[in-house]
Design a protein around this motif. Structure first.
Motif, PDB file in Angstrom:
ATOM      1  N   ILE A  75       5.892   4.811   1.153  1.00 17.97           N
ATOM      2  CA  ILE A  75       6.568   3.970   0.163  1.00 17.97           C
ATOM      3  C   ILE A  75       7.748   3.198   0.499  1.00 17.97           C
ATOM      4  O   ILE A  75       8.651   4.001   0.954  1.00 17.97           O
ATOM      5  N   ILE A  87       3.105   1.205   1.274  1.00 18.33           N
ATOM      6  CA  ILE A  87       3.077   0.822  -0.115  1.00 18.33           C
ATOM      7  C   ILE A  87       4.461   0.036  -0.461  1.00 18.33           C
ATOM      8  O   ILE A  87       5.473   0.695  -0.347  1.00 18.33           O
ATOM      9  N   ALA A 121       0.155  -2.660   0.582  1.00 20.55           N
ATOM     10  CA  ALA A 121      -0.116  -2.708  -1.015  1.00 20.55           C
ATOM     11  C   ALA A 121       1.202  -2.963  -1.694  1.00 20.55           C
ATOM     12  O   ALA A 121       2.174  -2.291  -1.337  1.00 20.55           O
ATOM     13  N   THR A 122       1.324  -4.006  -2.379  1.00 16.28           N
ATOM     14  CA  THR A 122       2.581  -4.443  -2.984  1.00 16.28           C
ATOM     15  C   THR A 122       2.380  -4.240  -4.728  1.00 16.28           C
ATOM     16  O   THR A 122       1.532  -4.448  -5.393  1.00 16.28           O
ATOM     17  N   ALA A 144       3.972   2.838  -7.567  1.00 21.68           N
ATOM     18  CA  ALA A 144       4.063   3.197  -6.127  1.00 21.68           C
ATOM     19  C   ALA A 144       3.841   4.632  -5.846  1.00 21.68           C
ATOM     20  O   ALA A 144       2.913   5.120  -5.041  1.00 21.68           O
ATOM     21  N   MET A 174       0.119   5.383  -6.949  1.00 26.69           N
ATOM     22  CA  MET A 174      -0.834   5.009  -5.818  1.00 26.69           C
ATOM     23  C   MET A 174      -0.813   5.745  -4.571  1.00 26.69           C
ATOM     24  O   MET A 174      -1.931   6.048  -4.142  1.00 26.69           O
TER      25      MET A 174
END
Length: 159
Positions: A62, A84, A112-113, A122, A125
């Protein structure tokens, strides 16, 4: 417990935002490390972090950054570990600059934003990615989501 998630940020000032990811991972019992890795001010640290991520057992990274927000994309270019991105809100453009910088990755280096300031999502995710191959994390994530659903009243109440 082996560390499976890296939380990285461009500066100390990003920690108040990125701490939300750490809090979610703590709630779910997922081990992580948190580091300051600036794409601009500590490029050798960034290179080393990305090149050693797989061998150190990281499964998700992240990366939070504000302004030019190069950290998530640069990290994605140095590792095959999923990255992320968390755009950190800025004073100048309220984080829209960060969001666009993270979203606009060239083919081959996806990030992945999340939404601006979306570090909690985040963390969720990252947990979902890990849950694909870890039944214990999957069960804890399911329980977390069930508790969230149960906390929402069915009818509104007067305040």
């Amino acid at each position: 417990m082996a560390v499976s998630v890296g939380i990285i940020m461009g500066s100390q000032s990003d920690w108040p935002t990125m701490k939300a990811a750490a809090e979610i991972l703590d709630e779910l019992g997922i081990a992580y490390e948190a580091k300051i890795v600036s794409a601009h001010r500590t490029p050798d640290r960034l290179w080393d972090y990305g090149k050693t991520a797989v061998s150190r057992g990281l499964k998700v990274i992240i990366a939070g950054a504000g302004g030019a927000a190069h950290l998530p994309g640069m990290m994605a270019s140095k590792t095959r570990v999923p990255v992320i991105g968390v755009p950190v809100q800025t004073r100048a453009l309220s984080g829209v600059d960060s969001l666009y910088s993270i979203l606009q990755m060239p083919k081959g280096y996806p990030v992945a934003t999340m939404a601006i300031g979306g570090a909690a999502n985040a963390g969720l995710m990252a947990a979902a990615i890990l849950a694909v191959s870890d039944a214990a994390i999957a069960a804890r994530l399911d329980a977390w989501r069930d508790a969230l659903s149960a906390s929402i009243p069915e009818e509104p109440k007067d305040e």
